[in-house]
Design a protein around this motif. Structure first.
Motif, short mmCIF file in Angstrom:
data_model
loop_
_atom_site.label_atom_id
_atom_site.label_comp_id
_atom_site.label_asym_id
_atom_site.label_seq_id
_atom_site.Cartn_x
_atom_site.Cartn_y
_atom_site.Cartn_z
N PRO A 40 -36.76 9.87 19.68
CA PRO A 40 -36.41 10.93 18.72
C PRO A 40 -35.19 10.54 17.87
O PRO A 40 -34.32 9.78 18.32
CB PRO A 40 -36.08 12.13 19.60
CG PRO A 40 -36.63 11.82 20.93
CD PRO A 40 -36.70 10.34 21.06
N PHE A 41 -35.15 11.09 16.66
CA PHE A 41 -34.11 10.72 15.71
C PHE A 41 -32.67 10.90 16.22
O PHE A 41 -31.84 10.02 15.98
CB PHE A 41 -34.29 11.48 14.39
CG PHE A 41 -33.28 11.06 13.36
CD1 PHE A 41 -33.35 9.83 12.74
CD2 PHE A 41 -32.23 11.91 13.03
CE1 PHE A 41 -32.41 9.43 11.81
CE2 PHE A 41 -31.28 11.53 12.09
CZ PHE A 41 -31.37 10.28 11.48
N PRO A 42 -32.33 11.97 16.91
CA PRO A 42 -30.94 12.11 17.37
C PRO A 42 -30.50 10.95 18.29
O PRO A 42 -29.36 10.49 18.20
CB PRO A 42 -30.93 13.44 18.13
CG PRO A 42 -32.03 14.23 17.51
CD PRO A 42 -33.09 13.20 17.18
N GLU A 43 -31.41 10.45 19.10
CA GLU A 43 -31.08 9.31 19.96
C GLU A 43 -30.97 8.02 19.16
O GLU A 43 -30.14 7.16 19.46
CB GLU A 43 -32.13 9.17 21.06
CG GLU A 43 -32.10 10.31 22.06
CD GLU A 43 -33.18 10.19 23.11
OE1 GLU A 43 -33.53 9.06 23.51
OE2 GLU A 43 -33.69 11.24 23.53
N ILE A 44 -31.81 7.88 18.14
CA ILE A 44 -31.73 6.72 17.25
C ILE A 44 -30.38 6.71 16.54
O ILE A 44 -29.71 5.68 16.45
CB ILE A 44 -32.88 6.72 16.23
CG1 ILE A 44 -34.21 6.49 16.93
CG2 ILE A 44 -32.66 5.70 15.12
CD1 ILE A 44 -35.43 6.67 16.05
N LYS A 45 -29.98 7.87 16.05
CA LYS A 45 -28.71 8.00 15.34
C LYS A 45 -27.54 7.65 16.25
O LYS A 45 -26.61 6.94 15.84
CB LYS A 45 -28.55 9.43 14.81
CG LYS A 45 -27.35 9.64 13.94
CD LYS A 45 -27.36 11.06 13.37
CE LYS A 45 -26.18 11.31 12.48
NZ LYS A 45 -26.19 12.67 11.92
N ALA A 46 -27.57 8.11 17.50
CA ALA A 46 -26.51 7.81 18.45
C ALA A 46 -26.44 6.32 18.74
O ALA A 46 -25.35 5.73 18.79
CB ALA A 46 -26.72 8.59 19.74
N SER A 47 -27.59 5.68 18.91
CA SER A 47 -27.63 4.25 19.16
C SER A 47 -27.10 3.48 17.95
O SER A 47 -26.33 2.52 18.10
CB SER A 47 -29.05 3.80 19.48
OG SER A 47 -29.09 2.42 19.71
N TYR A 48 -27.50 3.91 16.76
CA TYR A 48 -27.02 3.28 15.53
C TYR A 48 -25.50 3.32 15.45
O TYR A 48 -24.85 2.31 15.20
CB TYR A 48 -27.65 3.97 14.32
CG TYR A 48 -27.02 3.60 13.00
CD1 TYR A 48 -27.29 2.38 12.39
CD2 TYR A 48 -26.13 4.47 12.37
CE1 TYR A 48 -26.71 2.04 11.18
CE2 TYR A 48 -25.55 4.14 11.16
CZ TYR A 48 -25.84 2.92 10.57
OH TYR A 48 -25.25 2.59 9.38
N LYS A 49 -24.93 4.49 15.69
CA LYS A 49 -23.47 4.64 15.60
C LYS A 49 -22.76 3.75 16.62
O LYS A 49 -21.76 3.11 16.32
CB LYS A 49 -23.07 6.10 15.80
CG LYS A 49 -23.38 6.98 14.62
CD LYS A 49 -22.89 8.39 14.84
CE LYS A 49 -23.09 9.25 13.62
NZ LYS A 49 -22.49 10.57 13.78
N THR A 50 -23.29 3.70 17.83
CA THR A 50 -22.69 2.87 18.88
C THR A 50 -22.73 1.40 18.48
O THR A 50 -21.73 0.68 18.62
CB THR A 50 -23.45 3.06 20.22
OG1 THR A 50 -23.37 4.43 20.59
CG2 THR A 50 -22.87 2.19 21.30
N LEU A 51 -23.88 0.94 17.99
CA LEU A 51 -24.03 -0.47 17.62
C LEU A 51 -23.19 -0.84 16.41
O LEU A 51 -22.63 -1.94 16.36
CB LEU A 51 -25.50 -0.79 17.38
CG LEU A 51 -26.38 -0.71 18.63
CD1 LEU A 51 -27.86 -0.78 18.25
CD2 LEU A 51 -26.03 -1.83 19.60
N VAL A 52 -23.08 0.07 15.44
CA VAL A 52 -22.26 -0.23 14.26
C VAL A 52 -20.79 -0.36 14.66
O VAL A 52 -20.08 -1.24 14.16
CB VAL A 52 -22.45 0.85 13.16
CG1 VAL A 52 -21.38 0.76 12.11
CG2 VAL A 52 -23.82 0.68 12.52
N LYS A 53 -20.35 0.48 15.57
CA LYS A 53 -18.97 0.36 16.06
C LYS A 53 -18.76 -0.97 16.77
O LYS A 53 -17.72 -1.61 16.62
CB LYS A 53 -18.64 1.51 17.01
CG LYS A 53 -18.45 2.83 16.32
CD LYS A 53 -18.17 3.93 17.32
CE LYS A 53 -18.14 5.29 16.66
NZ LYS A 53 -17.96 6.38 17.65
N ARG A 54 -19.75 -1.37 17.55
CA ARG A 54 -19.64 -2.61 18.32
C ARG A 54 -19.63 -3.85 17.42
O ARG A 54 -18.90 -4.80 17.66
CB ARG A 54 -20.80 -2.72 19.30
CG ARG A 54 -20.70 -3.93 20.21
CD ARG A 54 -21.90 -4.09 21.12
NE ARG A 54 -22.16 -2.87 21.87
CZ ARG A 54 -23.33 -2.57 22.43
NH1 ARG A 54 -24.35 -3.41 22.31
NH2 ARG A 54 -23.49 -1.46 23.10
#
Length: 81
Positions: A40-54
């Motif tokens: 689902p999109f909310p989980e995709i968004k959370a993963s995206y934010k985590t990876l961009v920070k990393r």
């Protein structure tokens, strides 16, 4: 009955019929974002934010090679998102 039989025959005979609604490109995007296909999109968004920070390039100012690699990963993440 006849309509169902014809529909089933057409679906089974068609070589373009597939039960997988995701294209190879979409599957690649899920892989880049490190989430399972169909997440689902909310989980995709959370993963995206985590990876961009990393992988944000500004975190690698002292090492040009790592910064360049981080820029490449960040571009892939942005495209996938």
């Amino acid at each position: 009955y006849e309509r169902h039989r014809n529909y089933s025959k057409t679906a089974n005979e068609s070589s373009s019929y597939t039960s997988d609604p995701f294209s190879a490109q979409e599957k690649k995007y899920y892989t880049v974002l490190e989430v399972p296909v169909g997440t689902p999109f909310p989980e995709i968004k959370a993963s995206y934010k985590t990876l961009v920070k990393r992988y944000h390039p500004d975190k690698f100012d002292n090492d040009p090679e790592k910064r360049q690699a981080a820029e490449k990963v960040t571009k892939q993440l942005n495209e996938a998102f």
